[in-house]
Design an enzyme around this catalytic site. Structure first.
Site, mmCIF file in Angstrom:
data_model
loop_
_atom_site.group_PDB
_atom_site.id
_atom_site.type_symbol
_atom_site.label_atom_id
_atom_site.label_comp_id
_atom_site.label_asym_id
_atom_site.label_seq_id
_atom_site.Cartn_x
_atom_site.Cartn_y
_atom_site.Cartn_z
ATOM 1 N N SER A 277 52.008 42.518 40.904
ATOM 2 C CA SER A 277 52.707 43.707 40.375
ATOM 3 C C SER A 277 53.779 44.201 41.342
ATOM 4 O O SER A 277 54.910 44.503 40.928
ATOM 5 C CB SER A 277 51.718 44.824 40.027
ATOM 6 O OG SER A 277 50.884 45.122 41.120
ATOM 7 N N HIS A 307 44.797 39.492 38.102
ATOM 8 C CA HIS A 307 45.280 40.624 38.922
ATOM 9 C C HIS A 307 44.566 41.897 38.437
ATOM 10 O O HIS A 307 43.345 41.966 38.458
ATOM 11 C CB HIS A 307 46.811 40.679 38.798
ATOM 12 C CG HIS A 307 47.505 41.639 39.717
ATOM 13 N ND1 HIS A 307 46.950 42.098 40.893
ATOM 14 C CD2 HIS A 307 48.734 42.240 39.645
ATOM 15 C CE1 HIS A 307 47.803 42.933 41.489
ATOM 16 N NE2 HIS A 307 48.889 43.040 40.746
ATOM 17 N N HIS A 353 40.226 36.363 46.642
ATOM 18 C CA HIS A 353 41.510 37.035 46.877
ATOM 19 C C HIS A 353 42.530 36.034 47.397
ATOM 20 O O HIS A 353 42.174 35.064 48.063
ATOM 21 C CB HIS A 353 41.349 38.173 47.891
ATOM 22 C CG HIS A 353 42.458 39.183 47.782
ATOM 23 N ND1 HIS A 353 43.630 39.058 48.473
ATOM 24 C CD2 HIS A 353 42.576 40.301 47.032
ATOM 25 C CE1 HIS A 353 44.424 40.065 48.157
ATOM 26 N NE2 HIS A 353 43.803 40.842 47.288
ATOM 27 N N ARG A 362 38.557 48.252 50.229
ATOM 28 C CA ARG A 362 38.584 49.120 49.048
ATOM 29 C C ARG A 362 37.257 49.007 48.286
ATOM 30 O O ARG A 362 36.825 49.951 47.642
ATOM 31 C CB ARG A 362 39.764 48.737 48.135
ATOM 32 C CG ARG A 362 41.123 48.911 48.805
ATOM 33 C CD ARG A 362 42.246 48.344 47.938
ATOM 34 N NE ARG A 362 42.094 46.909 47.724
ATOM 35 C CZ ARG A 362 42.910 46.159 46.975
ATOM 36 N NH1 ARG A 362 43.954 46.719 46.383
ATOM 37 N NH2 ARG A 362 42.718 44.862 46.832
ATOM 38 N N ASP A 408 38.195 45.296 42.565
ATOM 39 C CA ASP A 408 37.830 45.407 41.155
ATOM 40 C C ASP A 408 36.340 45.201 40.898
ATOM 41 O O ASP A 408 35.844 45.554 39.829
ATOM 42 C CB ASP A 408 38.627 44.386 40.328
ATOM 43 C CG ASP A 408 40.119 44.621 40.462
ATOM 44 O OD1 ASP A 408 40.523 45.786 40.380
ATOM 45 O OD2 ASP A 408 40.866 43.648 40.680
HETATM 46 N N1 NMX Z 1 35.390 32.549 40.682
HETATM 47 C C1 NMX Z 1 35.530 31.228 40.443
HETATM 48 N N2 NMX Z 1 36.445 30.458 41.038
HETATM 49 C C2 NMX Z 1 37.238 31.031 41.935
HETATM 50 C C3 NMX Z 1 37.144 32.407 42.273
HETATM 51 C C4 NMX Z 1 36.175 33.166 41.584
HETATM 52 N N3 NMX Z 1 36.037 34.478 41.793
HETATM 53 N N4 NMX Z 1 38.062 32.690 43.211
HETATM 54 C C5 NMX Z 1 38.747 31.543 43.456
HETATM 55 N N5 NMX Z 1 38.244 30.543 42.681
HETATM 56 C C6 NMX Z 1 38.733 29.188 42.563
HETATM 57 C C7 NMX Z 1 40.162 29.181 42.066
HETATM 58 O O1 NMX Z 1 40.213 29.369 40.667
HETATM 59 C C8 NMX Z 1 40.667 27.850 42.560
HETATM 60 O O2 NMX Z 1 40.139 26.864 41.704
HETATM 61 P P1 NMX Z 1 41.029 25.570 41.272
HETATM 62 O O3 NMX Z 1 41.402 24.896 42.566
HETATM 63 O O4 NMX Z 1 40.110 24.781 40.415
HETATM 64 O O5 NMX Z 1 42.230 26.103 40.558
HETATM 65 C C9 NMX Z 1 39.948 27.702 43.898
HETATM 66 O O6 NMX Z 1 38.794 28.571 43.844
HETATM 67 C C10 NMX Z 1 40.804 28.102 45.095
HETATM 68 O O7 NMX Z 1 41.280 29.411 44.876
HETATM 69 P P2 NMX Z 1 41.579 30.393 46.129
HETATM 70 O O8 NMX Z 1 42.625 29.748 46.955
HETATM 71 O O9 NMX Z 1 40.293 30.770 46.785
HETATM 72 O O10 NMX Z 1 42.112 31.706 45.398
HETATM 73 P P3 NMX Z 1 43.583 32.008 44.850
HETATM 74 O O11 NMX Z 1 44.377 32.600 45.974
HETATM 75 O O12 NMX Z 1 44.163 30.829 44.150
HETATM 76 O O13 NMX Z 1 43.269 33.104 43.736
HETATM 77 C C11 NMX Z 1 42.234 35.033 42.836
HETATM 78 C C12 NMX Z 1 42.901 34.426 44.065
HETATM 79 C C13 NMX Z 1 42.028 36.527 43.076
HETATM 80 C C14 NMX Z 1 43.165 34.853 41.624
HETATM 81 C C15 NMX Z 1 40.874 34.325 42.577
HETATM 82 O O14 NMX Z 1 40.032 34.551 43.667
HETATM 83 C C16 NMX Z 1 40.201 34.785 41.305
HETATM 84 O O15 NMX Z 1 40.510 34.237 40.236
HETATM 85 N N6 NMX Z 1 39.273 35.778 41.381
HETATM 86 C C17 NMX Z 1 38.668 36.368 40.200
HETATM 87 C C18 NMX Z 1 39.642 37.323 39.500
HETATM 88 C C19 NMX Z 1 39.824 38.598 40.288
HETATM 89 O O16 NMX Z 1 38.874 39.217 40.739
HETATM 90 N N7 NMX Z 1 41.090 39.015 40.434
HETATM 91 C C20 NMX Z 1 41.394 40.322 41.074
HETATM 92 C C21 NMX Z 1 42.101 40.207 42.423
HETATM 93 C C22 NMX Z 1 42.361 41.581 42.985
HETATM 94 N N8 NMX Z 1 43.306 42.367 42.164
HETATM 95 O O17 NMX Z 1 43.042 43.462 41.845
HETATM 96 O O18 NMX Z 1 44.379 41.863 41.803
HETATM 97 C C1 MLT Z 2 46.209 44.072 44.729
HETATM 98 O O1 MLT Z 2 45.723 45.175 44.989
HETATM 99 O O2 MLT Z 2 47.410 43.944 44.429
HETATM 100 C C2 MLT Z 2 45.300 42.888 44.681
HETATM 101 O O3 MLT Z 2 44.274 42.982 45.619
HETATM 102 C C3 MLT Z 2 45.990 41.553 44.663
HETATM 103 C C4 MLT Z 2 46.739 41.130 45.883
HETATM 104 O O4 MLT Z 2 46.853 41.816 46.878
HETATM 105 O O5 MLT Z 2 47.234 39.973 45.826
#
Ligand code: NMX
Ligand code: MLT
Length: 472
Positions: A277, A307, A353, A362, A408
């Site tokens: 964002s 996100h 993350h 947080r 979250d």
């Molecule tokens: N559950 C399952 N798989 C996961 C998760 C999770 N919570 N977190 C990471 N992975 C997987 C990810 O999908 C990726 O798989 P692949 O190689 O098959 O594509 C692998 O682990 C490596 O990912 P990372 O490098 O650890 O994480 P990345 O930086 O790509 O993504 C998020 C970060 C936040 C998108 C990821 O951790 C996620 O999808 N979490 C769950 C959704 C979430 O809680 N999002 C909110 C973030 C905070 N916010 O408010 O924005």
């Molecule tokens: C945020 O607050 O924007 C989330 O934790 C995602 C991020 O920092 O990438």
């Protein structure tokens, strides 16, 4: 006695910050009170020339200094770890979490003014800190609360634009529509059309950002009451601060809920510049799109499930666990449910993350809030159990870089406890808060004259040829 010990700790922190003024970037952290000190715009007016000089010096003296090396993984992997943007309001450390102008969340909780003795910080204080780098006094925060209230009137056409959507439209769609409808009042667009000089761009940007922040609670609460309640809006209460008034307009007046809203809005404001964002808001703003256009774009990024929408997904996921297993879920049942989620190709929402590598502070401060105010809440207890169960499973997967919970994972159960149980609405609350971080940086983007953002992209063929030539 404990109160005086607390006061001593706060004054030690304040004096440490004052001493650290130069190491934290030369911004004055504390100040004496004078008439113009109560006016945020005058404060900025003073700071901007200093910061413009600082940027000029940085460019001329260190412009050619190399900042790390970009590799192919970074290009293919969503630009992780690539430094590519200036973002003044906050900085994220992978281990420690967010610092707002150098201050961690526990430090903000100690030094920012509160509504209740020993209570949660007022988000207006954080907005002041983000914009100026200074910890405001209670008088300054009160003055900003009043200023926001004075700017909060929303033109009727905004509500009509929202009403044109089916009531079934997602709350984020309705909210963003409201923001786009607010755009017709942009001071920046009007001033730009009249040929405003670049040196003054920050001034109408400031007006737009403060108006936008002020008008979001009435628009957001309108969306909430239209979708989930009787459609009748609740009038603002002019005696209340920003977050408390928002809670009041949503229909929640429990003093603990008002405190929760102050904490919630404070901690979601900003998370450096690379998150979807913030980056979107900055990118769109770099085309000199006004703050309403930039922020609406940012909201559309926030509405994605990886996100901001993750807060909705977490509560829905927790409720689906209970639906399947009943309320007395055991640790083994919880483990099975997490594995079932993963095996069906989904992520466990609220964990992981892109930058953080430890539990999100947080999350921790929301956990502390729950331990203080709702320790017996069954959903809080389930969230606590997930804290034990999920990280080892994600670690076992072998590919997840951060198995720990993010912001979250916790927010929904707190809101649910006080009656705000409609998960589909949660990302709107995140959006209201994020306006403070993205808006503050947009003002500095224009004040510092930051350029159009336009990184280079390449094709797979380009990368293959580049790597072949490098190896030869
Ligand atoms: N559950 C399952 N798989 C996961 C998760 C999770 N919570 N977190 C990471 N992975 C997987 C990810 O999908 C990726 O798989 P692949 O190689 O098959 O594509 C692998 O682990 C490596 O990912 P990372 O490098 O650890 O994480 P990345 O930086 O790509 O993504 C998020 C970060 C936040 C998108 C990821 O951790 C996620 O999808 N979490 C769950 C959704 C979430 O809680 N999002 C909110 C973030 C905070 N916010 O408010 O924005
Ligand atoms: C945020 O607050 O924007 C989330 O934790 C995602 C991020 O920092 O990438």
């Amino acid at each position: 006695m404990a109160f005086f010990r607390g006061l001593t700790a706060v004054s030690r922190l304040r004096s440490r910050m004052a001493n650290e003024a130069t190491t934290l970037g030369g911004v004055r952290w504390l100040q004496m009170q004078s008439a113009s000190d109560l006016d945020l715009r005058s404060q900025l007016q003073e700071l901007i020339p200093e910061q413009q000089d600082r940027l000029k010096k940085l460019k001329s003296e260190h412009g050619k200094v190399q900042l790390g090396n970009i590799n192919v993984d970074m290009v293919l992997g969503g630009m992780r770890g690539m430094i590519g943007m200036l973002w003044e309001t906050s900085l994220l450390d992978p281990e420690e979490g967010i610092r707002f102008r150098g201050l961690s969340i526990p430090e903000c909780q100690k030094v920012l003014p509160t509504a209740v003795e020993g209570g949660e910080p007022l988000p207006e204080g954080l907005l002041w800190l983000l914009l100026t780098g200074k910890v405001p006094t209670k008088e300054q925060v009160n003055s900003l609360s009043k200023e926001l209230l004075a700017r909060s009137s929303v033109p009727a056409h905004v509500y009509k634009a929202i009403d044109a959507l089916p009531v079934t439209a997602h709350p984020m769609t309705q909210f963003t529509t409201g923001v786009m409808a607010l755009q017709v009042e942009s001071e920046f667009q009007k001033a730009y059309d009249k040929g405003l000089s670049k040196a003054k761009f920050w001034e109408p940007t400031y007006e737009d950002v403060l108006n936008l922040i002020a008008r979001l609670p009435p628009v957001a609460s309108y969306v909430y009451r239209r979708i989930f309640k009787d459609g009748k809006s609740i009038e603002a209460d002019n005696a209340l601060d920003y977050a408390a008034n928002f809670s009041h307009m949503l229909g929640f007046d429990d003093p603990k809920m008002l405190e929760l809203m102050r904490l919630y809005i404070t901690i979601h404001t900003d998370h450096e510049g690379g998150n979807v964002s913030a980056h979107t808001g900055h990118l769109v703003g770099s085309a000199l799109s006004d703050p309403y256009l930039s922020f609406a774009a940012a909201l559309n990024g926030l509405a994605g499930p990886l996100h901001g929408l993750a807060n909705q997904e977490v509560l829905l996921w927790i409720k689906s666990v209970i639906e399947e297993t009943g309320s007395g879920v055991t640790t083994d049942q919880l483990k099975d449910y997490v594995w079932k989620t993963l095996k069906s190709g989904k992520v466990v929402p609220g964990f992981g993350h892109g930058v953080l590598r430890k539990t999100d502070p947080r999350y921790s401060c929301q956990r502390e809030f729950a331990l203080k105010h709702l320790p017996e809440d069954p959903l809080f207890q389930l969230v606590s159990k997930l804290y034990e169960v999920v990280p080892p499973i994600l670690t076992e997967l072998g590919k997840v870089k951060n198995p720990w919970p993010n912001v979250d994972a916790h927010s929904g159960v707190l809101l649910n406890h006080f009656g705000l149980s409609e998960a589909r609405y949660y990302t709107v609350l995140f959006g209201v808060s994020r306006s403070m971080g993205i808006g503050s940086q947009l003002i500095w983007d224009r004040a510092l004259g930051l350029p159009l953002e336009r990184p280079k992209s390449v094709t797979m063929e380009w990368l293959e040829n580049y790597c072949k030539n490098k190896a030869a």
